[in-house]
Motif scaffolding. Sequence first.
Motif, PDB file in Angstrom:
ATOM      1  N   PHE A 145     -91.470 -24.635 -16.612  1.00 31.27           N
ATOM      2  CA  PHE A 145     -90.204 -24.761 -15.901  1.00 31.27           C
ATOM      3  C   PHE A 145     -90.160 -25.888 -14.866  1.00 31.27           C
ATOM      4  CE2 PHE A 145     -90.251 -20.352 -17.363  1.00 31.27           C
ATOM      5  CZ  PHE A 145     -89.003 -20.270 -17.975  1.00 31.27           C
ATOM      6  N   ALA A 146     -91.312 -26.421 -14.450  1.00 36.20           N
ATOM      7  CA  ALA A 146     -91.281 -27.492 -13.453  1.00 36.20           C
ATOM      8  C   ALA A 146     -90.838 -28.797 -14.091  1.00 36.20           C
ATOM      9  CB  ALA A 146     -92.658 -27.671 -12.818  1.00 36.20           C
ATOM     10  N   HIS A 205     -96.008 -17.274  -2.468  1.00 36.74           N
ATOM     11  CA  HIS A 205     -96.816 -16.085  -2.702  1.00 36.74           C
ATOM     12  C   HIS A 205     -96.103 -15.197  -3.714  1.00 36.74           C
ATOM     13  CE1 HIS A 205     -99.673 -15.663   1.041  1.00 36.74           C
ATOM     14  NE2 HIS A 205     -99.960 -16.699   0.273  1.00 36.74           N
ATOM     15  N   LEU A 206     -96.870 -14.661  -4.646  1.00 42.35           N
ATOM     16  CA  LEU A 206     -96.373 -13.706  -5.625  1.00 42.35           C
ATOM     17  C   LEU A 206     -97.173 -12.417  -5.494  1.00 42.35           C
ATOM     18  CD1 LEU A 206     -96.235 -15.971  -8.825  1.00 42.35           C
ATOM     19  CD2 LEU A 206     -94.477 -15.705  -7.068  1.00 42.35           C
ATOM     20  N   TYR A 218     -89.606 -16.313  -9.630  1.00 39.59           N
ATOM     21  CA  TYR A 218     -90.534 -17.446  -9.580  1.00 39.59           C
ATOM     22  C   TYR A 218     -90.100 -18.551 -10.551  1.00 39.59           C
ATOM     23  CZ  TYR A 218     -94.993 -19.986  -9.771  1.00 39.59           C
ATOM     24  OH  TYR A 218     -95.975 -20.956  -9.722  1.00 39.59           O
ATOM     25  N   GLN A 219     -89.654 -18.184 -11.716  1.00 37.89           N
ATOM     26  CA  GLN A 219     -89.149 -19.190 -12.654  1.00 37.89           C
ATOM     27  C   GLN A 219     -87.993 -19.969 -12.034  1.00 37.89           C
ATOM     28  OE1 GLN A 219     -88.154 -17.285 -16.367  1.00 37.89           O
ATOM     29  NE2 GLN A 219     -90.228 -16.450 -16.649  1.00 37.89           N
ATOM     30  N   TYR A 220     -87.093 -19.245 -11.385  1.00 36.77           N
ATOM     31  CA  TYR A 220     -85.968 -19.907 -10.724  1.00 36.77           C
ATOM     32  C   TYR A 220     -86.462 -20.823  -9.604  1.00 36.77           C
ATOM     33  CZ  TYR A 220     -81.541 -20.501  -8.248  1.00 36.77           C
ATOM     34  OH  TYR A 220     -80.433 -21.038  -7.645  1.00 36.77           O
ATOM     35  N   ALA A 265     -98.811 -17.692 -13.719  1.00 34.02           N
ATOM     36  CA  ALA A 265     -98.132 -18.610 -12.805  1.00 34.02           C
ATOM     37  C   ALA A 265     -98.258 -20.047 -13.290  1.00 34.02           C
ATOM     38  CB  ALA A 265     -98.701 -18.461 -11.398  1.00 34.02           C
ATOM     39  N   ARG A 266     -99.430 -20.415 -13.781  1.00 36.25           N
ATOM     40  CA  ARG A 266     -99.609 -21.766 -14.286  1.00 36.25           C
ATOM     41  C   ARG A 266     -98.718 -22.038 -15.497  1.00 36.25           C
ATOM     42  NH1 ARG A 266    -103.410 -24.887 -12.680  1.00 36.25           N
ATOM     43  NH2 ARG A 266    -104.958 -23.289 -12.243  1.00 36.25           N
TER      44      ARG A 266
END
Length: 307
Positions: free
Chosen positions: A293-294, A224-225, A253-255, A286-287
């Motif tokens: 980063f994924a 959740h953000l 979130y990036q981390y 977010a996408r």
Amino acid sequence: MHRSNTTTNHNRPDTLGWVGVGLRHPHYRDALSETHSIDFVEVHAENFFAAGGLSAAILDDITDRYSLSLHATSMGLGSATSINESYLTKLNALIDRVNPTLISDHACFTWGQINGHLVHAGDLLPLEYTPKNLQHLVDNVDRVQQQIGRKILVENVSSYLEFEHANLTETEFLVTLAERSQCGLLVDLNNILVNVHNFSTDDPLHTAKRWLDNIPTHLIGEFHLAGYTSAESPALIIDDHSQAVSDECWALYQYAIRRFGPIATLIEWDNNLPDWQTLLAEANKARQVIEQFATPKKNTRKDTQRA
């Protein structure tokens, strides 16, 4: 049409890379006007316990267009009095009717007794991280999962007080819960930051990253953000979901995406609601983080399911 009818599992591979938004009443018309570039929507389960009427009809229309996450706020999974049976019956009926992709609630207590009467607190009350409270939580999560026949995700909560006698850390508490009950974890990154700001003098982002380092990668089923509000007196960070996702939360979130991969992610915005397009723009951020980063081990979107 983008809709899944498979059963829930924590960290389910068919939700990897999914991005969704919390769907609140002012946005119902916009959400139903067309199928947008989001993978799922989250609704609060208690708002749809009625078996018929307008709310049930709206929910049916929503589930025709989107995969659905049921986010409960009243189970009180950590309650020493156990969970209200009438509540569980209503929740189970709703799950059977809409077959959600994700089901979640919080690591908190809400039910108690006053003069022998079962009462609901009306809020997500934090738990003291002790073996006794952990056992209450494990027992209740197990009961819920046995009754609904599915695994659920349990979310970390924000708090505005610290307990004197806690002998487990929050991450030890949550990881042990997941391992013993076989539930998954819904990690609210904003809640981590709120607690760090309110209870620590260390660098908030660094401390929040260390929090995430203590969670095994296979336990997380959703992020959740959200945004928060700063209060001047007393000096607190308020978890009110009334702002856009903070820059600090985006950095965390990036981390998280680097560490855990493309976990399903939801944008929460519950107060001072923006227009629908602004909410979708947050989801698109977010996408973009997931795409950047994924680790590219799997497809992160199920485009073949879209109409």
